[in-house]
Design an enzyme around this catalytic site. Structure first.
Site, mmCIF file in Angstrom:
data_model
loop_
_atom_site.group_PDB
_atom_site.id
_atom_site.type_symbol
_atom_site.label_atom_id
_atom_site.label_comp_id
_atom_site.label_asym_id
_atom_site.label_seq_id
_atom_site.Cartn_x
_atom_site.Cartn_y
_atom_site.Cartn_z
ATOM 1 C CB SER A 1 -11.426 7.436 -3.448
ATOM 2 O OG SER A 1 -10.190 7.855 -2.889
ATOM 3 C CE LYS B 1 -3.606 8.184 6.606
ATOM 4 N NZ LYS B 1 -4.778 7.275 6.570
ATOM 5 C CE LYS C 1 -3.589 2.381 2.584
ATOM 6 N NZ LYS C 1 -4.612 2.273 3.628
ATOM 7 N NE ARG D 1 -5.651 9.631 3.202
ATOM 8 C CZ ARG D 1 -4.351 9.803 3.038
ATOM 9 N NH1 ARG D 1 -3.823 11.019 3.128
ATOM 10 N NH2 ARG D 1 -3.563 8.781 2.786
ATOM 11 C CD GLU E 1 5.595 -3.913 3.557
ATOM 12 O OE1 GLU E 1 4.985 -4.808 4.166
ATOM 13 O OE2 GLU E 1 5.930 -2.839 4.094
ATOM 14 C CE1 TYR F 1 -14.964 3.326 -2.676
ATOM 15 C CE2 TYR F 1 -13.051 3.699 -4.091
ATOM 16 C CZ TYR F 1 -13.606 3.538 -2.825
ATOM 17 O OH TYR F 1 -12.798 3.569 -1.725
ATOM 18 C CE LYS G 1 -6.124 2.013 -0.608
ATOM 19 N NZ LYS G 1 -6.412 2.223 0.773
#
Ligand code: PBG
Length: 357
Positions: A306, A249, A223, A233, A265, A345, A280
């Site tokens: 998104s 982040k 990610k 967000r 990872e 979505y 992602k």
């Protein structure tokens, strides 16, 4: 640099053989090969299609709101936050279209957000209520929940913050409790999206000890710290443009410059017990999807996030793109890259197109 497997055949580069018939001059070196023959008719294109998208490849992420009703998200036109009643109806529609699973994301009321995100551990929080409602109405649809603290913390970080640092191990302990609560509510797939180290193994242990050996883990394994999460967000913040929206982040999510690190990872999450892994965002990271699938051959998912939704939808609403065609092409691209499925979505819209065509 990315190492690519050599093509199993040579790309023709040599000059046209002297004996080639004159009539084919414009075709260059290989006059008998016409790639367009297999593209000439719809039946032929269908026969030679290497990849196909189906509704069973799609996971539909849905945003939840406490009040009953549908609440539009400004930066995601066409996507609403749903109260529990509309949620159950919407999941029923998705299920009827052949979508196998939904992912539930709560927009927590601002007054419930705290420094440590305590609401994550409330067994009656919005996401747990929603899981129970959905599983009661449709026991045969898969329900997935994020494990991370960002919907619940006042600062918007995925973990606990101590002296300005997002602390790892203390966060993992809370995430384990969050995961068990979600499993108790009936969640089928626990999806750690927090990017703390060691969380997959710790959550697997916690689930097993609590009697949830059957609950699966799909880890957000690779990610990235991405600008494409902006609208999300916005969607889970009670107030649009709340300070949580632009949180940096980068001390826990991956650097977009790195791909080898993604393989590491993924290897770690698999070793710790992940059943499925996720990359992602999606479209800017298809190389990572492809490498993960090639390297590990495990169930690999991509999250078309998104911001990717907003790009296509925004352009379509302005008349700059054929939105439906762009949506289907983008989703097929994930399959071509090697993804077994896509969180999107667009899931319901795409499933409707697949049903129609
Ligand atoms: C929470 C989480 C995020 C997304 C999924 N889970 C946002 C973030 O990490 O900041 C993004 C999904 C999207 O943009 O559609 N950890």
């Amino acid at each position: 640099m990315t190492k690519r497997a050599p093509l199993p055949y040579a790309i023709p580069t040599r000059a046209r053989p002297a004996e080639a018939p004159k009539a084919f001059d414009s075709l260059g070196a290989y006059p008998r090969i016409r790639m367009r023959r297999n593209r000439a008719d719809a039946w032929n294109r269908a026969l030679v299609a290497e990849h196909r998208l189906s509704a069973s490849d799609l996971i539909w992420p849905v945003f939840l709101q406490e009040e009953d009703g549908c609440f539009p998200i400004p930066s995601m036109p066409g996507v609403d936050r749903l109260g529990l009643g509309p949620l159950v109806d919407a999941v029923g529609e998705a299920r009827a279209l052949g979508i196998p699973a939904v992912a539930l994301f709560p927009a927590t009321q601002i007054e419930r957000k705290t420094e440590d995100g305590d609401e994550a551990l409330n067994p009656d929080n919005l996401v747990c209520q929603a899981v129970r409602a959905v599983k009661k109405a449709f026991p045969d649809i898969g329900v997935m929940c994020d494990v991370a603290l960002d919907p619940y913390t006042s600062h918007g970080h995925d973990g606990l913050v101590r002296d300005g640092v997002i602390v790892n191990d203390e966060t993992v302990a809370v995430l384990c409790r969050q995961a068990v609560l979600q499993a108790e509510a009936g969640c089928d797939i626990i999806s750690p999206s927090d990017m703390m180290d060691g969380r997959v193994g710790a959550i697997r242990d916690a689930l097993d000890r609590a009697g949830f050996a059957q609950v699966r883990i799909m880890s957000y394994a690779a990610k990235y710290a991405s600008a494409f999460y902006g609208p999300f967000r916005d969607a889970i913040g009670a107030v649009s443009n709340s300070p949580g929206n632009k949180r940096d982040k980068r001390t826990y999510q991956m650097d977009p410059a790195n791909a080898d690190e993604a393989l590491r990872e993924v290897a770690l999450d698999l070793a710790e017990g992940a059943d499925m892994v996720m990359v992602k965002p999606g479209l800017p990271y298809l190389d990572v999807v492809s490498r993960v699938k090639d390297a590990f051959g495990v169930p690999t998912f991509a999250y078309m996030v998104s911001g990717e939704y907003a790009m296509i939808k925004g352009a379509a609403l302005n008349g700059w793109l054929d939105g439906e065609a762009a949506m289907m092409e983008a989703l097929l691209g994930f399959k071509r890259a090697g993804a077994d499925g896509v969180l999107t979505y667009f899931a319901v819209d795409a499933a409707k197109v697949l049903k129609r065509d």
